[in-house]
Scaffold this motif. Structure first.
Motif, PDB file in Angstrom:
ATOM      1  N   GLY A  61      16.998  -3.872 -13.371  1.00 13.60           N
ATOM      2  CA  GLY A  61      16.117  -3.146 -12.456  1.00 13.60           C
ATOM      3  C   GLY A  61      14.892  -3.970 -12.112  1.00 13.60           C
TER       4      GLY A  61
ATOM      5  N   TYR B  46      15.732  -6.728  -9.565  1.00 12.43           N
ATOM      6  CA  TYR B  46      15.868  -6.262  -8.179  1.00 12.43           C
ATOM      7  C   TYR B  46      14.526  -5.825  -7.601  1.00 12.43           C
ATOM      8  CZ  TYR B  46      20.840  -6.660  -8.864  1.00 12.43           C
ATOM      9  OH  TYR B  46      22.087  -7.166  -9.102  1.00 12.43           O
ATOM     10  N   LEU B  47      13.682  -5.293  -8.487  1.00 13.48           N
ATOM     11  CA  LEU B  47      12.331  -4.902  -8.051  1.00 13.48           C
ATOM     12  C   LEU B  47      11.558  -6.147  -7.554  1.00 13.48           C
ATOM     13  CD1 LEU B  47      10.168  -2.574 -10.280  1.00 13.48           C
ATOM     14  CD2 LEU B  47       9.155  -4.285  -8.854  1.00 13.48           C
TER      15      LEU B  47
ATOM     16  N   LYS C 120      13.023  -7.398  -4.255  1.00 14.24           N
ATOM     17  CA  LYS C 120      12.602  -6.549  -3.124  1.00 14.24           C
ATOM     18  C   LYS C 120      11.162  -6.862  -2.723  1.00 14.24           C
ATOM     19  CE  LYS C 120      10.578  -2.945  -3.432  1.00 14.24           C
ATOM     20  NZ  LYS C 120       9.102  -2.782  -3.354  1.00 14.24           N
TER      21      LYS C 120
ATOM     22  N   LYS D 297      10.948 -10.137  -0.894  1.00 12.14           N
ATOM     23  CA  LYS D 297      11.500 -10.049   0.463  1.00 12.14           C
ATOM     24  C   LYS D 297      10.622  -9.189   1.381  1.00 12.14           C
ATOM     25  CE  LYS D 297      15.636  -8.392   2.887  1.00 12.14           C
ATOM     26  NZ  LYS D 297      15.716  -9.413   3.901  1.00 12.14           N
ATOM     27  N   ALA D 298      10.204  -8.031   0.842  1.00 11.28           N
ATOM     28  CA  ALA D 298       9.476  -7.078   1.695  1.00 11.28           C
ATOM     29  C   ALA D 298       8.023  -7.478   1.926  1.00 11.28           C
ATOM     30  CB  ALA D 298       9.541  -5.684   1.071  1.00 11.28           C
TER      31      ALA D 298
ATOM     32  N   LYS E  72       6.835 -13.153   3.634  1.00  7.20           N
ATOM     33  CA  LYS E  72       6.631 -12.920   5.063  1.00  7.20           C
ATOM     34  C   LYS E  72       5.931 -14.157   5.615  1.00  7.20           C
ATOM     35  CE  LYS E  72       8.245  -8.801   5.438  1.00  7.20           C
ATOM     36  NZ  LYS E  72       9.419  -8.558   6.242  1.00  7.20           N
TER      37      LYS E  72
ATOM     38  N   PHE F  24      -0.820  -0.374  -1.651  1.00  3.84           N
ATOM     39  CA  PHE F  24      -0.125   0.085  -0.447  1.00  3.84           C
ATOM     40  C   PHE F  24       1.054   0.986  -0.840  1.00  3.84           C
ATOM     41  CE2 PHE F  24       3.435  -0.676   2.493  1.00  3.84           C
ATOM     42  CZ  PHE F  24       2.904  -0.127   3.640  1.00  3.84           C
ATOM     43  N   GLU F  25       1.820   0.561  -1.824  1.00  2.30           N
ATOM     44  CA  GLU F  25       2.972   1.369  -2.245  1.00  2.30           C
ATOM     45  C   GLU F  25       2.531   2.707  -2.825  1.00  2.30           C
ATOM     46  OE1 GLU F  25       5.907  -0.587  -4.611  1.00  2.30           O
ATOM     47  OE2 GLU F  25       6.662  -1.675  -2.878  1.00  2.30           O
TER      48      GLU F  25
ATOM     49  N   ALA G 246       5.777   4.884  -1.970  1.00  3.33           N
ATOM     50  CA  ALA G 246       6.908   4.045  -2.367  1.00  3.33           C
ATOM     51  C   ALA G 246       6.887   3.749  -3.871  1.00  3.33           C
ATOM     52  CB  ALA G 246       6.915   2.747  -1.569  1.00  3.33           C
TER      53      ALA G 246
ATOM     54  N   ARG H 137       8.549   6.532  -5.475  1.00  6.34           N
ATOM     55  CA  ARG H 137      10.003   6.392  -5.312  1.00  6.34           C
ATOM     56  C   ARG H 137      10.559   5.534  -6.454  1.00  6.34           C
ATOM     57  NH1 ARG H 137      14.573   7.985  -3.646  1.00  6.34           N
ATOM     58  NH2 ARG H 137      13.552   8.939  -1.857  1.00  6.34           N
ATOM     59  N   LEU H 138       9.807   4.485  -6.778  1.00  4.60           N
ATOM     60  CA  LEU H 138      10.208   3.581  -7.858  1.00  4.60           C
ATOM     61  C   LEU H 138      10.161   4.311  -9.202  1.00  4.60           C
ATOM     62  CD1 LEU H 138      10.983   0.642  -7.644  1.00  4.60           C
ATOM     63  CD2 LEU H 138       8.617   0.022  -8.093  1.00  4.60           C
TER      64      LEU H 138
ATOM     65  N   ASN I  50       9.982   8.407   1.766  1.00  4.86           N
ATOM     66  CA  ASN I  50       9.230   7.260   1.259  1.00  4.86           C
ATOM     67  C   ASN I  50      10.101   6.059   0.910  1.00  4.86           C
ATOM     68  OD1 ASN I  50      10.427   8.355  -0.931  1.00  4.86           O
ATOM     69  ND2 ASN I  50       8.605   8.491  -2.194  1.00  4.86           N
TER      70      ASN I  50
ATOM     71  N   TYR J 274      11.405   2.147   1.940  1.00  6.00           N
ATOM     72  CA  TYR J 274      10.554   0.995   2.254  1.00  6.00           C
ATOM     73  C   TYR J 274      10.609   0.653   3.744  1.00  6.00           C
ATOM     74  CZ  TYR J 274      10.173   0.707  -2.703  1.00  6.00           C
ATOM     75  OH  TYR J 274       9.910   1.035  -4.008  1.00  6.00           O
TER      76      TYR J 274
ATOM     77  N   GLU K 225       9.629  -1.876   5.337  1.00  2.57           N
ATOM     78  CA  GLU K 225       9.949  -3.268   5.693  1.00  2.57           C
ATOM     79  C   GLU K 225      11.432  -3.589   5.557  1.00  2.57           C
ATOM     80  OE1 GLU K 225       7.947  -5.521   6.996  1.00  2.57           O
ATOM     81  OE2 GLU K 225       6.483  -3.911   7.071  1.00  2.57           O
ATOM     82  N   LEU K 226      12.175  -2.703   4.881  1.00  2.00           N
ATOM     83  CA  LEU K 226      13.604  -2.950   4.682  1.00  2.00           C
ATOM     84  C   LEU K 226      14.422  -2.157   5.695  1.00  2.00           C
ATOM     85  CD1 LEU K 226      13.910  -2.780   0.769  1.00  2.00           C
ATOM     86  CD2 LEU K 226      13.348  -4.743   2.191  1.00  2.00           C
TER      87      LEU K 226
ATOM     88  N   TYR L  76      19.236  -1.349  -2.244  1.00  2.00           N
ATOM     89  CA  TYR L  76      18.191  -1.502  -3.264  1.00  2.00           C
ATOM     90  C   TYR L  76      18.236  -0.332  -4.255  1.00  2.00           C
ATOM     91  CZ  TYR L  76      13.465  -1.841  -5.223  1.00  2.00           C
ATOM     92  OH  TYR L  76      12.383  -1.923  -6.069  1.00  2.00           O
TER      93      TYR L  76
ATOM     94  N   LEU M 148      18.905  -0.387  -8.242  1.00  2.00           N
ATOM     95  CA  LEU M 148      17.980   0.189  -9.227  1.00  2.00           C
ATOM     96  C   LEU M 148      18.683   1.204 -10.130  1.00  2.00           C
ATOM     97  CD1 LEU M 148      14.587   0.879  -7.397  1.00  2.00           C
ATOM     98  CD2 LEU M 148      15.179  -1.014  -8.892  1.00  2.00           C
TER      99      LEU M 148
END
Lengths: 239, 319
Positions: free
Chosen positions: A3, A6-7, A10, A13-14, A18, A70-71, A76, A79-80, B88, B90, B92-93, B101, B105
């Motif tokens: 996990g 992948y976190l 992400k 990438k996100a 940039k 921001f998250e 977001a 969400r995590l 909620n 992402y 950007e994805l 994703y 997870l």
């Protein structure tokens, strides 16, 4: 661990990978190195460890504090927190994501400095260890700042309260030993002082094993305190 | 439908001095759609947040699929899907990347991830939008993508917090259809909503929470039967009733929907006389007078004393 991996992917990438961030990550060290080259062409190599430490500091704290805040704002992060991950996994994923970006910036600064400032690295392995510890400590500081505030601008403001004094007090431009005693004491309460010293010892030398070990232990202590405090804040958010 | 998949016992939440959820206890059966109704600020979202591990209870606990929320929340998170009030994912994805994703997870086996995400995107009619960034989706599509993301690990229980709030009629209808399909697939759906009609149409059972306390848990039909004895007087005027006056009217429990007023009253005759006086005072014409069988909305009003219309307006304003 999966996990967390992948976190991190992400986040890279996100947010981190940039074009504006990558260009800033390359331009910031380049401009800093050029500025010092033009200002004072002699003794530039002396600045090398401090500039690498500064690149690591800005690379880790600037983006990471924004990403987490921001998250939090857009939900977001929540969400995590709904995923089957422990708070520790989430925190470490965020810290390691910021650290990878910090390593990139410090690496870029190292290469630029070696090419333009005439610096050298006497102990590449210990120098790398110093960079890794530096980015981890300051990434953890970025995470602590981000979980302590609500808004992105608050994270930026609070980061600056730590970052700018550290640039002037921690031996980036001026040796800590040359400062008055009160400032010297203050400098030793800040993690960047130990980063700059470790980087200086392992690049320009001379390397004093005892002092280097003290730097490493101090950085590990800061890392532990920042991570524990950030975990405490995250835990508190569930109350 | 007998086994209880959620068992809540004495669940309580204090925020400082404020008692948000007050020792609530109820059970949810496997495979049912369970509605959690209540006025704004009644404790619905706080309850869901405790059940899914976003807030720690101050007292009490809940057992979800055999696991205790106080001790084994990560195990519970593996088994439940959550659709929060705000979509909620992402920004950007892309839609595809977001679902992939989530699959990662939740440790969906690598070999199954792609196929499962594809299946969900097709089910939710999002396949053509798979490469669109989440931030570019309409509100309805965002909602659908958020529900799809909550299902990627095939949870046995799905929590939805106000799933249709702010959606257009078509999207809301589609989402309700999806919830029914989930029930057919054996998924237990725990839903909070302030749309009483939605709960009436969808839910096998509902719980009503007021000021942090559960005041009723039953099927919508049984709740309606409970207020059966109280007649409902429906009056339609030629224009909307001034809202302040409706608050001041001492006619009983009132629901105002534009020109239409529904009054739960023990004495329809006197109430009608009062309504006629009110109409005269405001120069309103009465176009229709009717007596109705109580709806779930009437039962809700009786239990909570809160007008669902006022609740909807407050909710929409709050968004």
């Amino acid at each position: 661990m999966g996990g967390m991996f992948y976190l991190i992917l992400k986040d890279l990438k996100a947010y981190y990978f940039k074009p504006p961030n990558i260009s800033w990550g390359v331009l910031f060290p380049l401009v800093m190195a050029l500025a010092f080259t033009l200002r004072n062409p002699s003794g530039l190599a002396e600045l090398f460890p401090g500039l690498v430490a500064m690149a690591a500091l800005f690379g880790t704290t600037s983006m990471e504090a924004i990403v987490i805040t921001f998250e939090k704002r857009v939900g977001a992060l929540e969400r995590l927190m709904l995923a089957p991950l422990s708070l520790w996994t989430i925190l470490m994923g965020k810290v390691l994501g910021g650290s990878i970006f910090g390593v990139m910036m410090a690496g870029a600064m190292t290469l630029i400095s070696l090419a333009l400032l005439g610096g050298w690295v006497t102990s590449p392995l210990l120098f790398t260890l110093s960079i890794l510890l530096t980015v981890l400590v300051h990434s953890a500081l970025g995470a602590l700042i981000a979980v302590s505030v609500r808004e992105v601008f608050e994270a930026q403001t609070l980061s600056n309260y730590f970052r700018f004094p550290m640039i002037f007090l921690c031996g980036v431009f001026l040796p800590v030993g040359a400062m008055p005693l009160p400032l010297r004491l203050l400098a030793h309460a800040l993690p960047l002082t130990y980063s700059v010293d470790a980087l200086r010892q392992t690049s320009m030398g001379p390397l004093n094993p005892g002092l280097f070990l003290a730097d490493v232990l101090a950085l590990i202590l800061f890392l532990s305190v920042f991570l524990a405090s950030a975990m405490r804040m995250l835990n508190k958010s569930l109350e | 439908m007998g086994e209880r998949v959620i068992e809540v016992s004495g669940l309580t939440k204090y925020y400082g001095e404020l008692l948000a959820v007050d020792h609530i206890s109820f059970g949810v059966r496997r495979g049912e759609i369970f509605g959690f109704l209540g006025p704004n600020g009644a404790g619905k979202t706080t309850t869901i947040r405790m059940l899914v591990g976003l807030t720690r209870p101050s007292e009490g606990t809940a057992i979800i699929d055999g696991y205790d929320i106080r001790e084994e929340i990560v195990e519970i998170k593996r088994r439940v899907g959550v659709v929060p009030e705000t979509s909620n994912l992402y920004d950007e994805l892309t839609v595809w990347e977001n679902l992939l994703y989530m699959a990662r997870l939740y440790r969906v086996p690598r070999a199954e991830r792609g196929e499962r995400v594809r299946e969900l995107l097709e089910t939710f009619d999002l396949w053509k939008r798979r490469d669109t960034k989440f931030r570019r989706l309409s509100k309805g599509l965002k909602r659908r993508a958020t529900v799809a993301a909550a299902l990627v690990h095939r949870p046995s229980i799905l929590f939805l917090d106000e799933p249709t709030t702010g959606l257009d009629v078509v999207s809301a209808g589609a989402l309700r259809g999806l919830m029914r399909r989930l029930r057919e697939m054996g998924v237990t759906v725990f839903l909070t909503t302030h749309y009483i009609e939605e709960a009436d149409q969808l839910c096998d059972r509902v719980a009503v929470i007021v000021k942090g306390k559960i005041v009723a848990v039953d099927t919508p039909e049984n709740m309606k039967s409970a207020v059966q004895g109280t007649p409902v007087l429906e009056v339609v005027f030629d224009s909307p009733l001034p809202s302040l006056e409706t608050e001041k009217m001492d006619l009983g429990t009132i629901v105002v929907e534009g020109n239409r007023v529904k009054i739960l009253t023990e004495d329809p005759s006197s109430t009608l006389e009062a309504v006629i006086k009110l109409a005269r005072r405001h120069g309103l014409r009465i176009e229709l007078v009717n007596t109705l069988r109580p709806s779930l909305e009437d039962a809700f009003v009786k239990l909570t004393g809160v007008s669902p219309e006022l609740m909807r307006v407050e909710k929409e304003r709050g968004r």
